[in-house]
Scaffold this active site. Structure first.
Site, PDB file in Angstrom:
ATOM      1  N   HIS A 106      43.438  18.717 -14.589  1.00 32.79           N
ATOM      2  CA  HIS A 106      43.592  20.015 -13.888  1.00 32.79           C
ATOM      3  C   HIS A 106      44.809  19.840 -12.851  1.00 32.79           C
ATOM      4  O   HIS A 106      45.303  20.773 -12.566  1.00 32.79           O
ATOM      5  CB  HIS A 106      42.324  20.708 -13.319  1.00 32.79           C
ATOM      6  N   CYS A 132      57.369  10.341 -10.710  1.00 33.45           N
ATOM      7  CA  CYS A 132      56.904   8.697 -11.237  1.00 33.45           C
ATOM      8  C   CYS A 132      55.738   8.461 -12.023  1.00 33.45           C
ATOM      9  O   CYS A 132      55.525   7.649 -12.711  1.00 33.45           O
ATOM     10  CB  CYS A 132      56.731   7.794  -9.948  1.00 33.45           C
ATOM     11  N   CYS A 203      32.730 -35.317  14.094  1.00 32.75           N
ATOM     12  CA  CYS A 203      32.868 -34.078  13.181  1.00 32.75           C
ATOM     13  C   CYS A 203      32.297 -33.048  13.757  1.00 32.75           C
ATOM     14  O   CYS A 203      32.667 -31.827  13.409  1.00 32.75           O
ATOM     15  CB  CYS A 203      32.311 -34.629  11.903  1.00 32.75           C
ATOM     16  N   HIS A 463      26.898 -34.787   8.159  1.00 31.21           N
ATOM     17  CA  HIS A 463      28.445 -34.668   8.343  1.00 31.21           C
ATOM     18  C   HIS A 463      28.799 -33.186   8.407  1.00 31.21           C
ATOM     19  O   HIS A 463      28.326 -32.334   7.546  1.00 31.21           O
ATOM     20  CB  HIS A 463      29.418 -35.446   7.322  1.00 31.21           C
TER      21      HIS A 463
END
Length: 554
Positions: A106, A132, A203, A463
């Site tokens: 619509h 477009c 670490c 680690h």
């Protein structure tokens, strides 16, 4: 003021937008030429943007009313201008008041019949171009969506302590003074992905530093020269100077070999009182708190009361503890500052939301013979509940994976699922006191994941690794090794999550606030002037006494 924390360090390239938000002639070949022509015309472009902002503001208002309605009531959906049926996803014409449904085309019929060109999806803010015959992307409209949403959020936001709105967002525009200041500067990359050398079982330090390096607020602070080592008063052993050197080294132009963070390792050793010294495996969470405390004591604006240094401005939040007396029903409130939130793990599958829900649930008080402050009676059945009274710009979550069992410490390998985004509204004090409803728009409580620290292995031979996000790019850091990663890989990592860092999607702060260290300095200056004036008056009084004695002698 509100802004995205991740946009703080991005380069401000010249934009084709003019001062009033309209765009000049298109330069992108993929850009819709039809809407570009409309935006190039001052009158037509202003009218289209005004209508577009109105649709976006309506959507924000509707979403807010649905989530924060004063009473539970059904909010009517808009109807189609052609068939009259309600549509939860209306498309609004940008050239007239018409709104219609997309499913039965619509709104497309309306565009063709009336010769109008553009309509917008009110739900998503996407514009459709009839010529477009496709949905289009336009930077000016995207900016209008963000500004309209921000304007609504600023109108609806209120601080609990002060009934004032948030300060309005003002975009930064370059001036001649800014151009002169930037004329002789060297542009640096907006993110640095550089490995850190392992200096002997460090670490834990490297993973923590990578999380700090990915922090958008810390990155803006140190790369913005807010702490210049040449002007530092602490100098020797300053943790902020060490962080400034780290940010400069990581964001240095390539080629860049792995960097050795010796300064920050020494700063952690000094600040930790020797607890982090040596070559033994250490805890990343303890390292983070130690570095933050060291940076707090050496940064500008550091005070003991209402500190607004970079550490507390970034990580500082407030936790509220409510203890309810079972006899009189009175509640004793205690508010404590915090730099992070430590979450316990339950049996089975855990998520960040389930851990937060457990964190804010009421539990029996572990203290025996607790005395109520209101009725004064002693009880052994008091309940305690924790909640977040004030949310910080950056949330740091630590999962309690190391537990003391007897004489040994064991690791809990229970997996935890963390989301890419999370809303912290349900876990605030305001929401828990109001039965789940919290004030303000949803965006005030939205956080995005930007760093994760993982721990694999056991407590004595484990680690640490980390993941960090720079813009939309994720990387995995394993000491000196840096490898690309994805969000799916971060959320589905096999190594258990130990810490997770979230940044607020939109930043806000109180308007017209004076830093506490400035107030302290002004107060001390006033007291110094008063002392000087009092000393001058006393000196004059003594001189007058001497003169009177001499006159009396004569």
């Amino acid at each position: 003021m509100a802004a995205s924390p991740n946009s703080a360090t991005r380069s401000h390239s010249s934009s084709p937008a003019t001062a009033d938000g309209l765009f000049d002639e298109p330069t992108d070949p993929n850009r819709c030429s039809h809407i570009a022509a409309v935006l190039a015309d001052p009158s037509e472009g202003a009218a289209l943007l005004k209508k577009f902002r109105g649709v976006v503001s309506w959507k924000a208002q509707r979403s807010h009313e649905a989530l924060h309605a004063a009473k539970r009531r059904k909010i009517a959906s808009p109807t189609c201008g052609t068939c009259g049926l309600t549509t939860p996803r209306p498309f609004v014409c940008l050239e007239c008041p018409y709104s219609g449904c997309w499913q039965d085309e619509h709104v497309l019929d309306h565009l063709r019949d009336e010769g109008h060109r553009f309509c917008v999806d009110a739900q998503l803010g996407i514009v459709y171009c009839r010529e477009c015959q496709d949905m289009i992307y336009e930077p000016a409209l995207e900016s209008a969506v963000q500004r309209a949403t921000l304007a609504f959020e600023e109108r609806e936001s209120r601080f609990r302590d002060e009934k004032r709105p948030r300060e309005s967002y003002q975009p930064w525009t370059r001036t001649d003074k800014d151009d002169a200041a930037l004329a002789n500067t060297t542009p640096l990359p907006c993110h640095g992905q550089r490995g850190l050398l392992n200096l002997g079982q460090t670490c834990f330090l490297n993973a923590t530093l990578q999380a700090l390096l990915a922090n958008p607020l810390l990155r803006s602070y140190f790369l913005g020269d807010r702490h210049n080592p040449r002007w530092c008063r602490v100098r020797a052993g300053c943790a902020c100077c060490a962080l400034d050197h780290l940010f400069a080294a990581v964001h240095a132009p390539p080629p860049r070999a792995p960097f050795g963070p010796t300064e920050l390792l020494a700063a952690a050793w000094r600040a930790g009182g020797g607890a982090l010294a040596g070559y033994a495996q250490q805890d990343a969470h303890e390292c983070l708190i130690t570095l933050l405390n060291a940076a707090h004591t050496s940064s500008r604006g550091s005070t003991l009361l209402k500190c607004n240094c970079i550490v507390h401005s970034t990580f500082g939040g407030m936790l509220q503890s409510d203890v309810r007396c079972p006899r009189c029903g009175g509640v004793s409130e205690t508010v404590d500052p915090c730099l992070d939130v430590s979450l316990g793990l339950g049996p089975g599958k855990n998520t960040l939301a389930s851990c937060l829900k457990k964190f804010t649930q009421s539990e029996d008080l572990a203290v025996k013979d607790w005395a109520c402050q209101k009725c004064g009676k002693v009880s052994q059945e008091a309940n305690k509940r924790l909640s977040i009274k004030r949310l910080p710009p950056v949330l740091s979550f630590q999962f309690k994976r190391f537990e003391q069992r007897g004489t040994e410490t064991v690791k809990i390998d229970t997996p935890v699922r963390i989301p890419a985004t999370i809303s912290m509204g349900p876990y605030t004090t305001a929401a828990l006191e109001a039965g789940g409803a919290y004030p303000g728009p949803e965006a005030m409580y939205a956080y995005e994941l930007f760093a994760v620290i993982n721990h694999e292995g056991q407590i004595d031979n484990g680690h640490y690794t980390s993941f960090a996000r720079y813009d939309d790019t994720w990387c995995r850091f394993d000491d000196d090794k840096v490898t690309p990663a994805t969000l799916a890989g971060v959320l589905g990592a096999t190594a258990p999550v130990y810490m997770a860092f979230y940044a607020k999607r939109r930043l806000d702060y109180k308007p017209h606030t004076t830093p506490s260290y400035v107030l302290t300095r002004e107060t001390e200056a006033v007291r110094e002037r008063e002392r000087a004036e009092r000393a001058a008056r006393q000196a004059q009084a003594r001189e007058k006494e001497v003169e009177d004695e001499l006159l009396a002698t004569v």
